[in-house]
Design a protein around this motif. Structure first.
Motif, PDB file in Angstrom:
ATOM      1  N   UNK A 141       0.834  -1.211   0.000  1.00  0.00           N
ATOM      2  CA  UNK A 141       0.000   0.000   0.000  1.00  0.00           C
ATOM      3  C   UNK A 141       0.866   1.256   0.000  1.00  0.00           C
ATOM      4  N   UNK A 142       1.951   1.202   0.763  1.00  0.00           N
ATOM      5  CA  UNK A 142       2.861   2.351   0.791  1.00  0.00           C
ATOM      6  C   UNK A 142       3.408   2.627  -0.609  1.00  0.00           C
ATOM      7  N   UNK A 143       3.710   1.541  -1.303  1.00  0.00           N
ATOM      8  CA  UNK A 143       4.233   1.688  -2.658  1.00  0.00           C
ATOM      9  C   UNK A 143       3.175   2.302  -3.569  1.00  0.00           C
ATOM     10  N   UNK A 144       1.930   1.839  -3.433  1.00  0.00           N
ATOM     11  CA  UNK A 144       0.892   2.247  -4.386  1.00  0.00           C
ATOM     12  C   UNK A 144       0.285   3.611  -4.063  1.00  0.00           C
ATOM     13  N   UNK A 145       0.326   3.999  -2.795  1.00  0.00           N
ATOM     14  CA  UNK A 145      -0.449   5.174  -2.387  1.00  0.00           C
ATOM     15  C   UNK A 145      -0.074   6.467  -3.115  1.00  0.00           C
TER      16      UNK A 145
ATOM     17  N   UNK B 383      17.042   3.616  -8.782  1.00  0.00           N
ATOM     18  CA  UNK B 383      16.088   3.741  -7.691  1.00  0.00           C
ATOM     19  C   UNK B 383      16.726   3.592  -6.324  1.00  0.00           C
ATOM     20  N   UNK B 384      17.818   2.834  -6.216  1.00  0.00           N
ATOM     21  CA  UNK B 384      18.532   2.811  -4.940  1.00  0.00           C
ATOM     22  C   UNK B 384      19.012   4.230  -4.648  1.00  0.00           C
ATOM     23  N   UNK B 388      24.970   3.453  -2.004  1.00  0.00           N
ATOM     24  CA  UNK B 388      24.423   2.364  -1.176  1.00  0.00           C
ATOM     25  C   UNK B 388      23.764   2.906   0.086  1.00  0.00           C
ATOM     26  N   UNK B 389      23.081   4.047  -0.033  1.00  0.00           N
ATOM     27  CA  UNK B 389      22.374   4.581   1.135  1.00  0.00           C
ATOM     28  C   UNK B 389      20.983   3.968   1.228  1.00  0.00           C
ATOM     29  N   UNK B 390      20.430   4.085   2.413  1.00  0.00           N
ATOM     30  CA  UNK B 390      19.185   3.412   2.749  1.00  0.00           C
ATOM     31  C   UNK B 390      18.040   4.421   2.686  1.00  0.00           C
ATOM     32  N   UNK B 391      17.083   4.194   1.801  1.00  0.00           N
ATOM     33  CA  UNK B 391      16.006   5.192   1.649  1.00  0.00           C
ATOM     34  C   UNK B 391      15.114   5.257   2.878  1.00  0.00           C
ATOM     35  N   UNK B 417      11.544   2.628  -3.969  1.00  0.00           N
ATOM     36  CA  UNK B 417      11.730   3.069  -5.347  1.00  0.00           C
ATOM     37  C   UNK B 417      10.920   2.191  -6.298  1.00  0.00           C
ATOM     38  N   UNK B 418      10.421   2.772  -7.348  1.00  0.00           N
ATOM     39  CA  UNK B 418       9.555   2.038  -8.275  1.00  0.00           C
ATOM     40  C   UNK B 418      10.406   1.172  -9.200  1.00  0.00           C
ATOM     41  N   UNK B 419      10.128  -0.116  -9.221  1.00  0.00           N
ATOM     42  CA  UNK B 419      10.911  -1.008 -10.078  1.00  0.00           C
ATOM     43  C   UNK B 419      10.390  -0.973 -11.509  1.00  0.00           C
TER      44      UNK B 419
END
Ligand code: SF4
Lengths: 153, 829
Positions: A141-145, B383-384, B388-391, B417-419
């Motif tokens: 949901x977090x991804x889609x929101x 997208x990373x 090598x940082x952590x989102x 990040x959107x794949x």
């Protein structure tokens, strides 16, 4: 003893959740991750039901609860479409899974009180999976929101 | 002279364990060009696979006229494979190159100029940003740009536009390598080194047809095999590859069942006590979970599920469990199959159980496919987060905001990040309306092509494409930008085992073609992207400026580049990172001390549940308190989602051949390589061919629920019940519109991905086969590789052995100099 009420509730809500996972899987076939994973999670819920059965046989299941409307949640009637529809369906699943999750917690408390080793084993095998289901729903949901709520038409 | 089409790996130079791999310098010059006529040799490294062989480009009259391997380079010790020898320069120096920007006018692409093309891009981009915001923009990039270009793109996307929709085709090639290392070790970063080949006693190749994908690395293995104390080899692959032919144990698992096998191998280590309890206690966590998960996977259970012999599972485990030094490599057979991350973590688990990590000959190589995939992951164009940082770690996001001098809230970090597959889904749904594709060809390489074509031609999508050639994907673009190629620009890139190379500009790009870096800088400037103080977001003039900025971004991170400069990389060998004050000459192996980057403040990821992909999240991760320990990650085995049934009785798997790279935009333009593998084929086993009444060369229609292809059959050593097709062949040289063609293997593949790495499952689908015509002769599949003919060909004349003839002759100079030493002293410590 009210434990049988809760065992019944748990059994039933796992079944409702399984059905709802299946429904979302079918209704969102164009989202392959949702489609396949919801099938797998539905199977998981049914496994939980199976695992509970011997316990229920032992304690006896109570079909008629004194306050049924306050405990039982209905499953999804049908699925919605579009990005926001997906989000809402996942959110419905989240609510159903939360009910299952908290019920496991209560059953676990009772099992500890009763020192019922068999039941505790069942709980240990299942409640972790339910909380992972919740985490997955939250992740998805977090991804889609953002996209659904801001950019989608 | 050696025919390097017929003799793919070249002349053997045997050596023993702990010796250094002898040098052999391979060289090819264009027909008629003598060595004395070469005006300059320009330093670079090969970009036709992830191996990153050091290469010198021969220049004459302003053109590339050949190549030779760099003898002092620690990666290849002078060698080159067929792709490097024949495609690196011929794939670029070609009349088909794009020389001018193209724009779409009345439905057709017409030649234009940079001003017009960029203004079209910028005006659409700006209008969309104003109207719909950053989520309307997506970037789909490559594994073939240079480090500097990815870093520029990452900053433009994350700090200029602020979109989470950035990914590369690295998602198709190497995402699982990164994911598996993040899950097990807390961060991306290759533990092992190629030197481990020189020093190991056993090698396990998991879904890695190294003989074809990284030929020079395989030459190194062949030279150990030809030496006095050869390593014991185990191969996991459904095909009868060259690797399988040299293996002591070959496990031809059913496609889609890797995780079951891994569980079986791990179980054997537990059961037989082949574990290092002390290492486990001090350097790992979650071993009990692992033990429980694998409990049911007896060799017999594995045999049943995977279709291999139980005794072979035992033998393989025994080799792993009892050899002093074990090296494992992993590639697409695991990465592009079901439960990719869990299976690849299984390899990490085997090594952790025995503590076979960070010491001589004991390594893990979670491989990459493409030459610069590593840099995409490091820089974060995929997208990373850069470095090598952590989102999910606000401090890491703030570090980037400080480096780039922007407000942290611009940098997308509120969701994963959107794949790539999701980016395409958003395009399909119309919420991404601006898609910029650089140096990749999704119209051939992505799964389920009929769908991808629909997406690319979607009404309302503004598609920008940057490439060398008018690819299948370019047909759908609104603007096509001509890119400068390898050898026509300067920059750096990093191979599988962290070795950084400098690639210098040798010749001018054709016509108006420009480097991708210049294009991104131009876009950023035209868009008016600014830092907080009002100065331009990207103020760089040269690639070296970009490199210097990148170094700052890596300071203190696992991929520390601060000890590197262009000057240091010039003249000698590539250098493996981390390279900094503590490791001025670079680093051969990671995790020598058993301390892993899992600390919550430092790690690149808090990890996931491997079955579902659910995020662990910061609180739960901190509560686990990994404190520098590696984490045993696993998941229960789950059968593939599409398995054979009555209607579609075969398992379909796709892959590569040694003579081509990707969609052949370069290799298809090298006459030697194209001649060796000119057209598509499908492989079937001897038994399956017989039961379908097929003989070598017969033409079949292979169909899945999503589409079909038509191709001649090669009766090969593939396991029964499986069908293989190479994914290289599209439509640019066939003269048909992609939508009318039936040649690309991905017409059939399924849209599905691993829950953690999001890598598409390109190696498992269900298909059926039907004969459409008698063959006129043998198929044109190579005979030198996994596609080698098997059986008697059903009476048909056997295929001619693949050879290159006079045009494929390369010069090999054996041991002209002593072998190079790996960059640090630790190699033999
Ligand atoms: S092994 Fe890879 S990097 Fe080396 S020459 Fe061949 S294609 Fe190029």
């Amino acid at each position: 003893m009210k434990l049988p009420v809760y065992l019944g509730l748990l059994h039933k809500s796992e079944g409702t959740l399984a059905e709802s996972f299946r429904q979302v899987s079918e209704g969102h076939g164009h989202e392959p991750d949702v489609h396949f994973l919801c099938q797998a999670l539905a199977a998981q819920c049914e496994e939980h039901q199976k695992a509970l059965q011997p316990i229920i046989d032992r304690y006896g299941e109570v079909e008629d609860d004194d306050e049924p409307e306050r405990l039982h949640a209905d499953g999804l009637q049908d699925t919605r479409s579009g990005p926001v529809g997906l989000l809402r369906d996942l959110q419905d699943l989240y609510l159903l899974a939360s009910l299952v999750d908290i019920t496991w917690t209560m059953v676990k408390q009772a099992a500890q009180g009763l020192r019922d080793k068999e039941l505790l084993d069942v709980v240990t095998g299942c409640d972790g999976q339910t909380s992972t289901q919740l985490k997955w729903l939250q992740t998805r949901m977090k991804q889609a929101a953002p996209q659904a709520l801001i950019a989608a038409g | 002279m050696v025919d390097r089409i017929a003799d793919i790996w070249g002349t053997r130079t045997p050596y023993a364990r702990d010796e250094r791999w002898p040098v052999r310098v391979d060289q090819v010059l264009a027909e008629g060009v003598r060595e004395s006529e070469v005006e300059r040799w320009v330093q670079s490294a090969c970009v036709l696979c992830s191996n990153g062989c050091g290469i010198d480009i021969a220049v004459k009259d302003g053109s590339m006229v050949g190549v030779r391997g760099r003898s002092m380079d620690i990666v290849n010790h002078g060698r080159l494979g067929p792709k490097g020898l024949f495609a690196s320069w011929q794939g670029v120096n070609n009349k088909d190159r794009l020389t001018k920007p193209l724009v779409r006018e009345n439905g057709v692409l017409v030649e234009s100029d940079w001003e017009t093309a960029m203004e079209r891009i910028v005006s659409r981009s700006r209008a969309l940003l104003d109207e719909k915001g950053p989520l309307s923009h997506g970037f789909y990039t490559s594994g073939q740009l240079f480090l500097e270009e990815y870093y520029a793109q990452a900053i433009v996307g994350k700090a200029g536009i602020g979109t989470p929709h950035m990914d590369g085709n690295t998602r198709l090639c190497t995402a699982t390598a990164a994911a598996a290392m993040k899950e097990s070790f807390g961060s991306d970063g290759q533990p092992g080194s190629y030197v481990d080949i020189d020093e190991c006693d056993a090698m396990f190749l998991f879904g890695h047809n190294m003989a074809e994908t990284q030929t020079v690395l395989w030459a190194r293995v062949l030279d150990r095999i030809a030496g006095p104390d050869k390593p014991r080899l185990v191969c996991v692959d459904p095909r009868d590859t060259e690797v399988a032919r040299h293996a002591e144990v070959h496990l031809p698992v059913r496609p889609g069942t890797n995780l079951a096998l891994m569980h079986g191998l791990v179980r054997e280590l537990f059961v037989n006590g082949w574990i290092d309890q002390d290492y486990i206690d001090r350097h790992t966590m979650n071993v009990d979970e692992l033990r429980t998960t694998v409990e049911q996977w007896t060799p017999e259970a594995v045999a049943e599920t995977c279709g291999v012999e139980a005794d072979d599972v035992r033998r393989a485990a025994e080799i792993f469990g009892t050899s002093e030094r074990v090296l494992s490599t992993v590639l697409q057979g695991f990465y592009q199959s079901s439960q990719a991350t869990a299976s690849s973590c299984g390899v990490n688990n085997l090594h952790l159980l025995r503590g076979l990590l960070g010491k001589a000959g004991c390594g893990i190589l979670q491989m990459n496919g493409q030459p610069t995939a590593q840099n995409n992951r490091e820089c974060g164009a995929d997208g990373d987060l850069s470095g090598f940082r952590n989102w999910e770690n606000p401090e890491h996001v703030q570090e980037l905001a400080d480096l780039w001098n922007v407000d942290a809230s611009v940098i997308p970090h509120w969701a994963p990040p959107t794949h790539a597959m999701q980016i395409f889904r958003y395009v399909e749904q119309g919420s991404i309306e601006f898609l910029w594709i650089s140096a990749t060809n999704p119209a051939v390489s992505m799964p389920q092509l009929p769908r991808i074509r629909d997406i690319l031609s979607a009404e309302g999508l503004f598609l920008v494409l940057q490439d060398l050639y008018l690819t299948e994907t370019a047909q759908y673009a609104d603007v096509v930008l001509p890119a400068a190629a390898w050898g026509e620009k300067t920059g750096t890139f990093t191979n599988v085992n962290r070795t950084v190379h400098l690639s210098e500009k040798a010749v001018e790009p054709p016509g108006e073609a420009r480097s991708d870096l210049d294009t991104f800088l131009d876009y950023s400037m035209r868009m008016g992207f600014k830092q907080l103080d009002g100065s331009p977001l990207l103020g760089w003039a040269t690639s070296e400026d970009a490199f210097n900025a990148w170094k700052e971004c890596t300071r203190g991170r696992p991929c520390d580049y601060t000890g590197l400069t262009y000057e240091k990389l010039r003249g000698g060998s590539g250098v493996p990172w981390p390279c900094n004050e503590d490791h001025p000459e670079g680093t051969v192996r990671l995790y020598r001390d058993g301390v892993f980057p899992t600390d919550p403040e430092y790690c690149e990821s808090y990890g996931h549940d491997l079955l579902t992909g659910a995020s662990v999240g910061p609180e739960a991760y901190k509560a686990m308190d990994p404190a520098g320990r590696a984490i045993f990650k696993t998941a229960p085995y789950h059968p593939a989602h599409e398995t054979p049934d009555q209607d579609y009785p075969f398992r379909y798997t796709t892959g590569r051949t040694v003579y081509h790279f990707h969609t052949r935009t370069k290799t298809g333009r090298s006459p030697q390589l194209n001649g060796a593998a000119p057209d598509v084929w499908v492989e079937m086993s001897v038994n399956d061919a017989e039961s379908y009444g097929l003989v070598e060369g017969d033409v079949v229609r292979v169909e899945s629920r999503r589409g079909h292809i038509i191709a001649p059959v090669r009766v090969s050593g593939i396991r029964d019940g499986s069908i293989f097709a190479p994914f290289h062949y599209g439509y640019w040289d066939e003269g048909v519109a992609p939508s009318a063609g039936h040649r690309a293997a991905n017409e059939l593949t399924i849209t599905e991905w691993d829950p953690v790495s999001k890598q598409p499952v390109l190696k498992n689908a269900a298909v059926r086969v039907e004969k459409v015509a008698d063959g006129a002769g043998a198929s044109s599949a190579p005979t030198t590789t996994a596609s080698r003919p098997a059986g008697r060909g059903g009476g048909r004349k056997p295929a001619l052995p693949t050879a290159g003839g006079p045009a494929a002759q390369a010069q090999e100079t054996i041991a002209p100099v002593p072998p190079p030493a790996v960059a640090t002293k630790e190699e033999h410590s």
